[in-house]
Design an enzyme around this catalytic site. Structure first.
Site, PDB file in Angstrom:
ATOM      1  N   SER A 263      11.836  -5.464   1.440  1.00  0.00           N
ATOM      2  CA  SER A 263      10.672  -4.685   1.025  1.00  0.00           C
ATOM      3  C   SER A 263      10.610  -4.595  -0.500  1.00  0.00           C
ATOM      4  CB  SER A 263      10.711  -3.304   1.696  1.00  0.00           C
ATOM      5  OG  SER A 263       9.505  -2.615   1.528  1.00  0.00           O
TER       6      SER A 263
ATOM      7  N   ASP B 131       0.708   1.313 -20.748  1.00  0.00           N
ATOM      8  CA  ASP B 131       1.564   0.385 -21.489  1.00  0.00           C
ATOM      9  C   ASP B 131       2.732  -0.140 -20.666  1.00  0.00           C
ATOM     10  OD1 ASP B 131       2.835   2.821 -21.399  1.00  0.00           O
ATOM     11  OD2 ASP B 131       3.557   2.771 -23.474  1.00  0.00           O
TER      12      ASP B 131
ATOM     13  N   HIS C 178       8.356  -4.662   9.914  1.00  0.00           N
ATOM     14  CA  HIS C 178       8.827  -4.600   8.531  1.00  0.00           C
ATOM     15  C   HIS C 178      10.344  -4.404   8.439  1.00  0.00           C
ATOM     16  CE1 HIS C 178       8.257  -3.978   4.235  1.00  0.00           C
ATOM     17  NE2 HIS C 178       9.001  -2.894   4.304  1.00  0.00           N
TER      18      HIS C 178
END
Length: 445
Positions: A156, A371, A424
């Site tokens: 994951s 940023d 998953h």
């Protein structure tokens, strides 16, 4: 400066249990790797070897767990992959910065900062780029002057980190295995969540097809929550929108059915009619609280942020495009059937979860930060020479299949294995997943 009570260099500690030999390590790492002489954090890792093989010259495999903000698995509770990996490797379980026995980051430790801006600046160093640079220092620490490249297994979010590793320090890697963890390399968080909402609706349909009697029950719970101020045993309120986030359980095979068995405990007779039981409310709290993983909530969207565009509470904004998740008015019959959300993070969770409330302003600053440095080097990935194999789960609720395959095609030499046999958590549930990836890497599959 690190204020963790267990900070500082320590001699490795060795112990044995259940056929395993475990060696605990800790070292100091820079908070900001661009400022190696600045503040430091303590990094913890546990090296695990099969008993009887601890003196063999085995290659090391670093496990990069899912998350963000989850500590490494403990050997007594690790998934099926660990025992399989120990047949070939020394396995390194690293608590990523801010988690487990590494210097923790939560509402208590972060309260030491003077304001939310300082806290957000600190947490800006907790993404995959910093995790990878920590891993490189750990590799050198474990291997000394003769440190060899090691193998990495990324599950994951750990797969996201593995791609950052391939971008920043491929010289440290012998081979890479990825399970359910190929992110978009260039997409914005909006692209991620737009696809995620569609997949989550599909998982709702699968769930209610399996348990059709749960639909009226889920609707009744939501209606009760809309009409009443219901408190969990912890004292915090269970709102309708928070109840909906229980859909995160749909994403793994191990937990897909757990909501059904929670809902069957929902109502008990009360003096003024049906009430939600403490069993139900305690079970909901165990899933919903971020007390054990606050970084998951704080960094879930920033892990997708690159360049000058903020995430700006992407999941919250994109939800408006999916009216099926709007449960407003369900008590009056103006909404429904109820649909559960998935792993999305919302600003209101920082108002309703006591573990997150003190971090609300910090979360807002992270959501609007512009940023963020890049996490992936597209040129380096296109020229990659490290063997990479990846399991792509066809119906993965958490990682989009099409985005994953686009990424696979951007990494030179990456071999994907597309399967609909696993969810998953496939690598945790079935050792055959890692078996298949090892065979692929060795050219026998």
């Amino acid at each position: 400066m690190d204020t963790h009570p267990n900070a500082g260099p320590k001699a490795p500690v060795t112990y044995r249990h259940d056929g395993l030999v475990c060696v605990d390590h800790s070292l100091d790492v820079p908070l900001d790797h661009a400022d190696p002489h600045g503040p430091t954090l303590s990094l913890f890792a546990r090296e695990v070897t099969a008993a009887g093989r601890e003196h063999e010259d085995l290659p090391r495999l670093l496990w990069l767990q899912g998350g963000p903000g989850g500590r490494a698995e403990r050997p007594n509770a690790a998934g099926a992959w660990l025992r399989r990996a120990l047949r070939d490797y020394r396995v390194v379980l690293m608590d990523q910065r801010g988690t487990g026995r590494s210097t923790p980051a939560d509402r208590r430790t972060l309260a030491a900062f003077p304001d939310a801006a300082a806290t957000a600046a600190h947490l800006a160093h907790f993404r995959a780029d910093s995790i990878v640079r920590d891993a490189e220092l750990l590799r050198a620490h474990l291997g000394g002057d003769a440190a060899r490249p090691w193998s990495v297994l990324g599950q994951s979010f750990g797969g996201f980190c593995a791609l950052t590793y391939l971008s920043l320090a491929p010289e440290g890697l012998a081979e890479v295995f990825i399970t359910g963890g190929l992110p978009t390399l260039t997409g914005h968080a909006d692209d991620v969540y737009r696809a995620a909402y569609a997949r989550t609706l599909a998982h709702n349909e699968r769930y209610f097809a399996r348990y059709p009697g749960d639909q009226p029950l889920a609707d009744a719970v939501a209606a009760h929550l809309e009409r009443n101020d219901v408190r969990m045993p912890s004292g915090e309120r269970l709102s309708v929108r928070r109840f909906q986030t229980l859909g995160i359980t749909f994403g793994t095979a191990a937990k897909f059915d757990s909501l059904h068995y929670l809902l069957e405990t929902a109502f008990v007779p009360g003096p003024r009619g049906p009430e939600l039981s403490d069993t139900f409310l305690r079970g909901a709290d165990a899933v919903l609280s971020f007390a054990e993983r606050p970084l998951y909530a704080l960094l879930h969207e920033p892990i997708y942020a690159q360049g000058g565009r903020p995430t700006a509470w992407s999941a919250h904004r994109i939800r408006e495009e999916f009216p099926a998740f709007d449960a407003t008015g369900i008590a009056d019959g103006d909404a429904g059937p109820l649909r559960f959300t998935g792993e999305m993070i919302y600003p209101w969770q920082f108002e309703e979860d006591p573990a997150l409330v003190p971090l609300r302003e910090t979360a807002g600053l992270l959501a609007h930060r512009t940023d963020w440095p890049p996490l992936y080097d597209l040129g380096r990935l296109a020229a990659n020479e490290v063997p990479v194999v990846a399991a792509v789960y066809y119906d993965d609720m958490f990682v989009d299949r099409e985005q994953a395959l686009e990424t696979a095609s951007a990494v030179r030499g990456l071999r994907p294995w597309i399967t609909n046999t696993h969810a998953h958590d496939g690598v945790r549930a079935d050792a055959a997943v890692l078996d298949r990836l090892l065979a692929m890497a060795r050219g026998t599959a």
